[in-house]
Design a protein around this motif. Structure first.
Motif, mmCIF file in Angstrom:
data_model
loop_
_atom_site.group_PDB
_atom_site.id
_atom_site.type_symbol
_atom_site.label_atom_id
_atom_site.label_comp_id
_atom_site.label_asym_id
_atom_site.label_seq_id
_atom_site.Cartn_x
_atom_site.Cartn_y
_atom_site.Cartn_z
ATOM 1 N N MET A 99 0.843 -1.174 0.000
ATOM 2 C CA MET A 99 0.000 0.000 0.000
ATOM 3 C C MET A 99 0.888 1.237 0.000
ATOM 4 N N LEU A 100 0.553 2.184 -0.881
ATOM 5 C CA LEU A 100 1.322 3.404 -0.989
ATOM 6 C C LEU A 100 0.896 4.403 0.083
ATOM 7 N N SER A 101 1.816 5.223 0.485
ATOM 8 C CA SER A 101 1.527 6.234 1.496
ATOM 9 C C SER A 101 0.782 7.412 0.872
ATOM 10 N N ASN A 102 -0.073 8.042 1.642
ATOM 11 C CA ASN A 102 -0.758 9.237 1.181
ATOM 12 C C ASN A 102 0.082 10.492 1.387
ATOM 13 N N ALA A 103 1.243 10.340 1.998
ATOM 14 C CA ALA A 103 2.139 11.475 2.197
ATOM 15 C C ALA A 103 2.660 11.930 0.831
ATOM 16 N N GLY A 104 2.751 13.206 0.641
ATOM 17 C CA GLY A 104 3.281 13.734 -0.605
ATOM 18 C C GLY A 104 2.250 13.853 -1.717
ATOM 19 N N LEU A 105 0.975 13.625 -1.403
ATOM 20 C CA LEU A 105 -0.054 13.781 -2.424
ATOM 21 C C LEU A 105 -0.395 15.259 -2.560
ATOM 22 N N ALA A 106 -0.747 15.643 -3.766
ATOM 23 C CA ALA A 106 -1.184 17.010 -4.048
ATOM 24 C C ALA A 106 -2.543 16.921 -4.731
ATOM 25 N N ARG A 107 -3.114 18.047 -5.048
ATOM 26 C CA ARG A 107 -4.398 18.092 -5.756
ATOM 27 C C ARG A 107 -4.178 18.751 -7.112
ATOM 28 N N GLN A 134 6.308 15.480 -13.547
ATOM 29 C CA GLN A 134 5.249 14.728 -14.226
ATOM 30 C C GLN A 134 4.222 14.315 -13.181
ATOM 31 N N ALA A 135 2.963 14.694 -13.390
ATOM 32 C CA ALA A 135 1.892 14.324 -12.455
ATOM 33 C C ALA A 135 1.343 12.958 -12.850
ATOM 34 N N VAL A 136 1.255 12.051 -11.875
ATOM 35 C CA VAL A 136 0.665 10.738 -12.118
ATOM 36 C C VAL A 136 -0.453 10.525 -11.111
ATOM 37 N N ASN A 137 -1.371 9.627 -11.465
ATOM 38 C CA ASN A 137 -2.424 9.266 -10.520
ATOM 39 C C ASN A 137 -1.786 8.515 -9.360
ATOM 40 N N PRO A 138 -2.269 8.707 -8.136
ATOM 41 C CA PRO A 138 -1.583 8.155 -6.969
ATOM 42 C C PRO A 138 -1.732 6.650 -6.783
ATOM 43 N N GLU A 139 -2.713 6.022 -7.414
ATOM 44 C CA GLU A 139 -2.919 4.585 -7.243
ATOM 45 C C GLU A 139 -2.324 3.811 -8.411
ATOM 46 N N PRO A 140 -1.784 2.622 -8.175
ATOM 47 C CA PRO A 140 -1.256 1.805 -9.260
ATOM 48 C C PRO A 140 -2.343 1.492 -10.294
ATOM 49 N N ASP A 141 -1.933 1.450 -11.563
ATOM 50 C CA ASP A 141 -2.863 1.192 -12.661
ATOM 51 C C ASP A 141 -2.175 0.274 -13.666
ATOM 52 N N PRO A 142 -2.709 -0.920 -13.905
ATOM 53 C CA PRO A 142 -2.066 -1.851 -14.834
ATOM 54 C C PRO A 142 -2.056 -1.347 -16.278
ATOM 55 N N GLU A 143 -2.861 -0.325 -16.586
ATOM 56 C CA GLU A 143 -2.880 0.251 -17.930
ATOM 57 C C GLU A 143 -1.938 1.452 -18.039
ATOM 58 N N GLY A 144 -1.249 1.791 -16.974
ATOM 59 C CA GLY A 144 -0.392 2.970 -16.958
ATOM 60 C C GLY A 144 0.824 2.839 -17.851
ATOM 61 N N ARG A 148 12.840 -0.638 -22.076
ATOM 62 C CA ARG A 148 12.572 -1.186 -20.733
ATOM 63 C C ARG A 148 11.066 -1.302 -20.540
ATOM 64 N N PRO A 149 10.447 -2.347 -21.072
ATOM 65 C CA PRO A 149 8.982 -2.443 -21.054
ATOM 66 C C PRO A 149 8.385 -3.013 -19.769
ATOM 67 N N THR A 150 9.202 -3.535 -18.873
ATOM 68 C CA THR A 150 8.664 -4.166 -17.666
ATOM 69 C C THR A 150 9.107 -3.413 -16.415
ATOM 70 N N LEU A 151 8.382 -3.649 -15.335
ATOM 71 C CA LEU A 151 8.728 -3.036 -14.058
ATOM 72 C C LEU A 151 9.980 -3.686 -13.489
ATOM 73 N N GLU A 152 10.775 -2.901 -12.791
ATOM 74 C CA GLU A 152 12.006 -3.393 -12.189
ATOM 75 C C GLU A 152 12.000 -3.090 -10.694
ATOM 76 N N ALA A 153 12.555 -3.979 -9.915
ATOM 77 C CA ALA A 153 12.734 -3.808 -8.463
ATOM 78 C C ALA A 153 11.476 -3.299 -7.769
ATOM 79 N N ALA A 154 11.534 -2.121 -7.161
ATOM 80 C CA ALA A 154 10.431 -1.615 -6.342
ATOM 81 C C ALA A 154 9.524 -0.654 -7.112
ATOM 82 N N GLU A 155 9.491 -0.759 -8.421
ATOM 83 C CA GLU A 155 8.652 0.130 -9.221
ATOM 84 C C GLU A 155 7.191 -0.311 -9.191
ATOM 85 N N TRP A 156 6.302 0.637 -9.404
ATOM 86 C CA TRP A 156 4.884 0.335 -9.575
ATOM 87 C C TRP A 156 4.386 1.100 -10.791
ATOM 88 N N GLN A 157 3.366 0.588 -11.424
ATOM 89 C CA GLN A 157 2.876 1.130 -12.679
ATOM 90 C C GLN A 157 1.803 2.186 -12.430
#
Length: 109
Positions: free
Chosen positions: A1-9, A29-39, A60-69
């Motif tokens: 679960m990702l932390s809500n710290a550092g979120l903006a509007r 670069q602004a990204v949506n805060p929740e993981p998205d498999p279509e990202g 580099r088409p795949t996630l590496e180490a501690a990355e999330w999409q």
């Protein structure tokens, strides 16, 4: 679960976003805060707490180490910025003030 710290509007729609720095040129670069498999972005947090992102591309088409999409927020914003039409640079160019026109373009002696 990702932390809500550092979120903006988002200034346009008010949805929560997470600001990242791109790995290529350190642009914001602004990204949506929740993981998205279509990202299209791979997002990770450095040991200093900086949130980074990179494009999921052919090299580099795949996630590496501690990355999330994640998905870029602009693609899901309910009030995206309006694109301004580009100005043409054709024959309708105006003369700059204080510049003498070339011979035969207006001034006579």
């Amino acid at each position: 679960m990702l932390s809500n710290a550092g979120l903006a509007r988002c200034d346009r729609c008010g949805d929560p976003i997470r600001w990242t720095l791109t790995d290529k040129n350190r642009a914001r670069q602004a990204v949506n805060p929740e993981p998205d498999p279509e990202g299209t972005r791979a997002v990770w947090t450095t040991v200093t707490g900086t949130v980074m992102s990179r494009a999921l591309d052919r090299e580099r088409p795949t996630l590496e180490a501690a990355e999330w999409q994640a998905r870029v927020h602009v693609s899901t914003c309910t009030n995206p910025p309006v694109r301004q039409p580009r100005r043409s640079s054709g024959a309708a160019r105006r003369q700059r003030p204080g510049v003498r026109p070339a011979r035969g373009q207006g001034w006579s002696r």
